[in-house]
Design a protein around this motif. Sequence first.
Motif, PDB file in Angstrom:
ATOM      1  N   ALA A   1       0.818  -1.207   0.000  1.00  0.00           N
ATOM      2  CA  ALA A   1       0.000   0.000   0.000  1.00  0.00           C
ATOM      3  C   ALA A   1       0.855   1.261   0.000  1.00  0.00           C
ATOM      4  O   ALA A   1       0.389   2.340  -0.328  1.00  0.00           O
ATOM      5  CB  ALA A   1      -0.917  -0.001   1.226  1.00  0.00           C
ATOM      6  N   ARG A   2       2.109   1.112   0.355  1.00  0.00           N
ATOM      7  CA  ARG A   2       3.004   2.265   0.371  1.00  0.00           C
ATOM      8  C   ARG A   2       3.537   2.533  -1.037  1.00  0.00           C
ATOM      9  O   ARG A   2       3.861   1.626  -1.790  1.00  0.00           O
ATOM     10  CB  ARG A   2       4.187   2.002   1.309  1.00  0.00           C
ATOM     11  N   ASN A   3       3.646   3.802  -1.385  1.00  0.00           N
ATOM     12  CA  ASN A   3       4.087   4.191  -2.726  1.00  0.00           C
ATOM     13  C   ASN A   3       5.504   3.733  -3.028  1.00  0.00           C
ATOM     14  O   ASN A   3       5.862   3.484  -4.179  1.00  0.00           O
ATOM     15  CB  ASN A   3       3.997   5.713  -2.882  1.00  0.00           C
ATOM     16  N   ASN A   4       6.333   3.647  -1.989  1.00  0.00           N
ATOM     17  CA  ASN A   4       7.751   3.358  -2.214  1.00  0.00           C
ATOM     18  C   ASN A   4       8.087   1.868  -2.162  1.00  0.00           C
ATOM     19  O   ASN A   4       9.251   1.512  -2.330  1.00  0.00           O
ATOM     20  CB  ASN A   4       8.595   4.094  -1.162  1.00  0.00           C
ATOM     21  N   HIS A   5       7.096   1.034  -1.905  1.00  0.00           N
ATOM     22  CA  HIS A   5       7.386  -0.391  -1.738  1.00  0.00           C
ATOM     23  C   HIS A   5       8.064  -0.987  -2.971  1.00  0.00           C
ATOM     24  O   HIS A   5       9.095  -1.653  -2.873  1.00  0.00           O
ATOM     25  CB  HIS A   5       6.096  -1.149  -1.433  1.00  0.00           C
ATOM     26  N   GLU A   6       7.467  -0.762  -4.128  1.00  0.00           N
ATOM     27  CA  GLU A   6       8.009  -1.345  -5.363  1.00  0.00           C
ATOM     28  C   GLU A   6       9.417  -0.833  -5.643  1.00  0.00           C
ATOM     29  O   GLU A   6      10.302  -1.596  -6.042  1.00  0.00           O
ATOM     30  CB  GLU A   6       7.092  -1.019  -6.536  1.00  0.00           C
ATOM     31  N   LEU A   7       9.633   0.461  -5.399  1.00  0.00           N
ATOM     32  CA  LEU A   7      10.952   1.045  -5.640  1.00  0.00           C
ATOM     33  C   LEU A   7      12.008   0.425  -4.731  1.00  0.00           C
ATOM     34  O   LEU A   7      13.098   0.069  -5.183  1.00  0.00           O
ATOM     35  CB  LEU A   7      10.894   2.556  -5.415  1.00  0.00           C
TER      36      LEU A   7
END
Length: 311
Positions: A197-203
């Motif tokens: 759910a966090r925007n930075n997870h994938e990065l």
Amino acid sequence: MAVVFYLNDSQKPDGHTVYDFMKKLQDWILENLEFTVSVGIGSETQTLGNIPQCYAEAKVHLSYKPVFGLGSLIGIRDVHAKTEGRIFPHLQSVRTLVKSFRTDDGQWQNHMISLFQALKKGRFSQGDINQITNYLIYHLNKELMEMTGEAQELWATEYKPVLEALVEHSEKLEEWHERLVMLLSELEPRVRAARCARNNHELICQVKAYIETHYFDPDLSLNRISDQYEMNPRYLSKLFKEEFGEKFIDYLLRIRLEEAQRLLLKTDLPVHNIAERVGYVHVISFHRAFKNGLGVPPGDFRKKTEVKSNG
């Protein structure tokens, strides 16, 4: 809180001075304040350069607080005294299991099976299983409370109380194992969902994958990866620690040392070639990192393992 003791020439570095001082401090706190203090004590050193290693040892010793109890003084001599005990040899397996669960590497169930099988071979009382469970809860709490607010709340309000109840209601080892696997299997996708759910997870996952495929590059660094992903180094380091519970530099070091161990055990490559393969330009730096991480130089590690295999 960390405390560094400087001993003068008249004080022998036998550890008693530190123990005596910290015991007096504990007694004063217990008498005058409304909390207790547990203390992990690292080894002595003659050089400033070894202080980080001593601090790391103290942190490891303090991690055994659930076994020794609140208000404990825990040094290497205390740890050694318990290494032949019933549960102590299995505590490292618990830490490995928890780290695997936190990093979401897909291996925690295998670690759980290994732990269960090892415990099944012994004769463990209800009290022994309770201590192991408390140790597991301690480390899960430590790891998950460093994550996002949603994951923290999920752990603190729903799963920690259930695991604490497990301590009191699992009379058989098989029942303990079954309930524990069920709870962690239920918690795993929910923690993963909180991560995603966090925007930075994938990065941050991309950064982790990049480390795993470029660890052999001697120029690999936080600044270099920050430039590549156009992020501030401090912010990237903070996100990485929140996501995986480990600093960037510690994760890179662990990946390099794990590969070095594999090469030492599975190949006949000279140590200097192995150093180059895991990202070290200078073999002396590799020697120092390996010894600090595993307690023995790489050559001795290989010899010791060969002796065990032949024995």
